[in-house]
Design a protein around this motif. Sequence first.
Motif, mmCIF file in Angstrom:
data_model
loop_
_atom_site.group_PDB
_atom_site.id
_atom_site.type_symbol
_atom_site.label_atom_id
_atom_site.label_comp_id
_atom_site.label_asym_id
_atom_site.label_seq_id
_atom_site.Cartn_x
_atom_site.Cartn_y
_atom_site.Cartn_z
ATOM 1 N N TYR A 51 0.871 -1.175 -0.043
ATOM 2 C CA TYR A 51 -0.009 0.010 0.079
ATOM 3 C C TYR A 51 0.787 1.301 0.207
ATOM 4 O O TYR A 51 0.570 2.212 -0.841
ATOM 5 C CB TYR A 51 -0.989 -0.001 1.298
ATOM 6 N N SER A 52 1.980 1.354 0.619
ATOM 7 C CA SER A 52 2.800 2.370 0.756
ATOM 8 C C SER A 52 3.600 2.829 -0.462
ATOM 9 O O SER A 52 4.068 3.923 -0.537
ATOM 10 C CB SER A 52 3.648 2.477 2.001
ATOM 11 N N HIS A 53 3.517 1.843 -1.378
ATOM 12 C CA HIS A 53 4.253 2.046 -2.614
ATOM 13 C C HIS A 53 3.243 2.407 -3.876
ATOM 14 O O HIS A 53 3.616 2.135 -5.075
ATOM 15 C CB HIS A 53 5.256 0.785 -2.916
ATOM 16 N N THR A 54 1.977 2.659 -3.687
ATOM 17 C CA THR A 54 0.763 2.584 -4.683
ATOM 18 C C THR A 54 0.390 4.277 -4.601
ATOM 19 O O THR A 54 0.657 5.030 -3.893
ATOM 20 C CB THR A 54 -0.142 1.733 -4.369
ATOM 21 N N GLY A 55 -0.479 4.246 -5.687
ATOM 22 C CA GLY A 55 -0.792 5.425 -5.970
ATOM 23 C C GLY A 55 -0.742 6.115 -7.092
ATOM 24 O O GLY A 55 -1.093 7.524 -7.444
ATOM 25 N N ALA A 61 -10.681 7.456 -4.502
ATOM 26 C CA ALA A 61 -9.681 6.443 -3.617
ATOM 27 C C ALA A 61 -10.263 6.311 -2.471
ATOM 28 O O ALA A 61 -10.347 5.202 -1.663
ATOM 29 C CB ALA A 61 -8.499 7.273 -3.504
ATOM 30 N N ARG A 62 -10.926 7.393 -1.613
ATOM 31 C CA ARG A 62 -11.211 7.217 -0.093
ATOM 32 C C ARG A 62 -12.536 6.099 -0.266
ATOM 33 O O ARG A 62 -12.660 5.278 0.733
ATOM 34 C CB ARG A 62 -11.808 8.500 0.300
ATOM 35 N N ILE A 65 -20.841 -4.027 -12.356
ATOM 36 C CA ILE A 65 -20.761 -2.390 -11.680
ATOM 37 C C ILE A 65 -19.547 -2.692 -10.752
ATOM 38 O O ILE A 65 -18.929 -1.391 -10.382
ATOM 39 C CB ILE A 65 -21.738 -1.978 -11.481
ATOM 40 N N ASP A 66 -19.091 -3.840 -10.368
ATOM 41 C CA ASP A 66 -18.007 -3.922 -9.498
ATOM 42 C C ASP A 66 -16.670 -3.348 -9.890
ATOM 43 O O ASP A 66 -15.774 -2.847 -9.269
ATOM 44 C CB ASP A 66 -17.775 -5.224 -8.966
ATOM 45 N N ILE A 67 -16.750 -3.173 -11.204
ATOM 46 C CA ILE A 67 -15.357 -2.775 -11.893
ATOM 47 C C ILE A 67 -15.060 -1.148 -11.366
ATOM 48 O O ILE A 67 -13.929 -0.820 -11.328
ATOM 49 C CB ILE A 67 -15.390 -2.721 -13.326
ATOM 50 N N VAL A 68 -16.170 -0.556 -11.089
ATOM 51 C CA VAL A 68 -16.301 0.863 -10.552
ATOM 52 C C VAL A 68 -15.478 0.963 -9.327
ATOM 53 O O VAL A 68 -14.744 2.097 -8.943
ATOM 54 C CB VAL A 68 -17.740 1.384 -10.375
ATOM 55 N N ARG A 69 -15.518 -0.027 -8.459
ATOM 56 C CA ARG A 69 -14.681 0.098 -7.126
ATOM 57 C C ARG A 69 -13.359 -0.092 -7.478
ATOM 58 O O ARG A 69 -12.332 -0.036 -6.419
ATOM 59 C CB ARG A 69 -15.270 -1.004 -6.256
#
Length: 385
Positions: A54-58, A308-309, A168-172
Amino acid sequence: MSGDESDRPTQSLSDDDRALLEDLLAGKHRALARVISKIEDRSPGYRALVSELYSHTGEADVIGITGSPGAGKSTLVDKLAETYRERGETVGIIAIDPSSPFSGGAVLGDRIRMASTVGDMDVFVRSMSARGTLGGLSTATADAVKAMDAFGKDKIIIETVGAGQNEIDIVRTADTVAVLVPPGSGDDVQTLKAGILEIADIFVVNKADRDGADRTVQELREMINLGEDGGAGPGAGAGHHGVGATTESEKPNAGADEDDSDGDADDSWRPPIVETVATTGDGVADFVDELAAHRDYLVDSGTLADNARQRYAEEIRTHLREDVHALLEEQLERAGGVDDLAEAVRRGETDPYSIVDDVLEPVEACVGDLETDLADGERGDRGDE
């Protein structure tokens, strides 16, 4: 709270997994493949490994490609990856295949259509099983996206199987969702409208060289405009990010009033319609431009951070549901097993409500103890101040 007590996300990585993580972050594709396999197989230690990612993503741009069967998704994804590579960007592709009813593994029928980038190490393709999830995306898919993101892929493309209300799960998972609609009758578009069309950030009429393409474009345009007028189309507010704004590449129909008297139409996104012929690459560059425009919109409007939130909130809920379910299954086994309990109900010795109360009682007591400990800790912290 899974059954494997040794596999808590708070657990430190083993030496082997630490080395695997370091190889992934160093850009070794073999390590990326091994990490995704570990994630998909739910191997011991995978949660601690994903936690470290997680700390290496975004940084990656995550693009979802979906649409009806036969729309040409795999071929378009192949051309899309080729175009990104020509522009010097690295690509990760996650192709969600139907699950085998026997092994649960992916059925790799469509991968043969991704041929243009074979041998290019900067295009990493991974087929994954939908594993029976309603939306076509498994929890492992979201974790695999994080692995590719941490690896350093610039673009991550998720191609989903089929189309329908549950897609629609792809939206998440994706920042931008493109829905492919092949040329066809109005009935085809109307059938899709109830679910899949409402998640689109971009519409792609693929196989645009076939008869009926112009009609399909017109029908999509009318649906978008109907939604903006308060109808039940993509503009009705049920879409991915909401619609209503006009992009330069997709103006309203001729004769429509283009005057923005309210001055706030640019606060939302109006899905453009792109025509492509994936087999020849026609229109793919325009598609790439629209994807970039939507990315700019997400960043400039602050929607990217909001999404993202929401995505992380949904991940938390999903993991809680999975872990609590596993915890309750263990509790049922300790209470004699669900089959024995069901037999007791059949004999009239008890009822489902009483059984649920009995099973949940120690869980509720545990949660109550945890709340007390947290409250005591907060009071202790305030005392230290």
